[in-house]
Design a protein around this motif. Structure first.
Motif, short mmCIF file in Angstrom:
data_model
loop_
_atom_site.label_atom_id
_atom_site.label_comp_id
_atom_site.label_asym_id
_atom_site.label_seq_id
_atom_site.Cartn_x
_atom_site.Cartn_y
_atom_site.Cartn_z
N ASP A 25 0.92 -1.17 0.09
CA ASP A 25 0.14 0.13 0.12
C ASP A 25 0.92 1.14 -0.09
O ASP A 25 0.37 2.43 -0.37
CB ASP A 25 -0.83 0.00 1.32
CG ASP A 25 -2.07 -1.04 1.11
OD1 ASP A 25 -2.17 -1.80 0.00
OD2 ASP A 25 -2.69 -1.40 2.05
N GLU A 26 2.24 1.27 0.47
CA GLU A 26 3.14 2.36 0.49
C GLU A 26 3.90 2.26 -0.59
O GLU A 26 4.95 3.06 -0.58
CB GLU A 26 3.58 2.25 2.09
CG GLU A 26 2.70 2.48 3.06
CD GLU A 26 3.33 2.33 4.36
OE1 GLU A 26 4.58 2.53 4.36
OE2 GLU A 26 2.62 2.12 5.42
N HIS A 27 3.94 1.30 -1.70
CA HIS A 27 4.69 1.34 -2.79
C HIS A 27 6.15 0.73 -2.35
O HIS A 27 7.06 1.36 -2.80
CB HIS A 27 4.84 2.55 -3.67
CG HIS A 27 3.48 2.69 -4.15
ND1 HIS A 27 2.81 2.11 -5.08
CD2 HIS A 27 2.53 3.68 -3.66
CE1 HIS A 27 1.48 2.78 -5.37
NE2 HIS A 27 1.33 3.71 -4.63
N SER A 28 6.16 -0.17 -1.41
CA SER A 28 7.62 -0.52 -0.78
C SER A 28 7.64 -2.12 -1.10
O SER A 28 6.81 -2.94 -0.04
CB SER A 28 7.93 -0.25 0.74
OG SER A 28 8.76 -0.88 1.06
N TYR A 29 8.43 -2.39 -2.08
CA TYR A 29 8.53 -3.90 -2.55
C TYR A 29 9.71 -4.40 -2.14
O TYR A 29 10.79 -3.90 -2.80
CB TYR A 29 8.18 -4.21 -3.88
CG TYR A 29 6.83 -3.52 -4.41
CD1 TYR A 29 5.58 -4.30 -4.34
CD2 TYR A 29 6.51 -2.03 -4.72
CE1 TYR A 29 4.49 -3.93 -4.35
CE2 TYR A 29 5.33 -1.79 -4.79
CZ TYR A 29 4.30 -2.50 -4.70
OH TYR A 29 2.87 -2.00 -5.17
#
Length: 127
Positions: A25-29
Motif C-alpha cells: 500500500d506504500e509502494h515498498s516492495y
C-alpha cells in the motif's frame, strides 16, 4: 540469470519477493536475493567490491556501491563457490537487478565480473 566473465567467474542469482517485509500500500516492495559466485578458473580470486543497479518497472535506477559483500571480501579458490543472501527495496512490484563485482587475482591485477540482469517480480494471484 547466469554470466561468465574472464577469468571465468560464473554468477547465478535467485530472487524472492519478501511479502513479510514489503508494504504494498506504500509502494515498498522488498526482494531478497541469493548470489552464487563460482570461480571456474585455475587461480584464487578475491572479491573486493560490488556495484549494483536496482531498476524499477519504469526504468528508475537505484545505484549501490560498496566494499565487499555482507561485510566480507572473500577469497574464492578454483572450483569454489561463495554464496550470500541480501535484500533490496524498490517502489514497483517488478524490476531488475544487475551490476558487477571488482575482483583481484594473486598477481594484483583486477577485473570486473559482470552480473547480467535478473528479474524482481512480486507473485500475483488470479481470482
Amino acid at each position: 540469470m547466469t554470466a561468465i566473465t574472464p577469468p571465468l567467474i560464473k554468477v547465478d542469482i535467485e530472487t524472492t519477493f519478501s511479502s513479510d517485509r514489503s508494504f504494498v500500500d506504500e509502494h515498498s516492495y522488498v526482494f531478497s536475493y541469493t548470489v552464487h559466485i563460482k570461480n571456474m578458473g585455475t587461480e584464487t580470486v578475491q572479491l573486493l567490491s560490488r556495484h549494483w543497479f536496482f531498476e524499477n518497472a519504469y526504468g528508475k535506477k537505484y545505484e549501490v556501491e560498496g566494499v565487499g559483500v555482507i561485510g566480507e571480501q572473500p577469497h574464492i579458490g578454483p572450483g569454489e563457490i561463495f554464496s550470500y543472501t541480501s535484500a533490496t527495496e524498490i517502489d514497483t512490484p517488478d524490476g531488475f537487478m544487475y551490476g558487477s563485482y571488482r575482483m583481484i587475482k594473486s598477481d594484483n591485477s583486477s577485473f570486473d565480473a559482470t552480473v547480467e540482469k535478473s528479474m524482481l517480480n512480486m507473485p500475483r494471484a488470479l481470482h
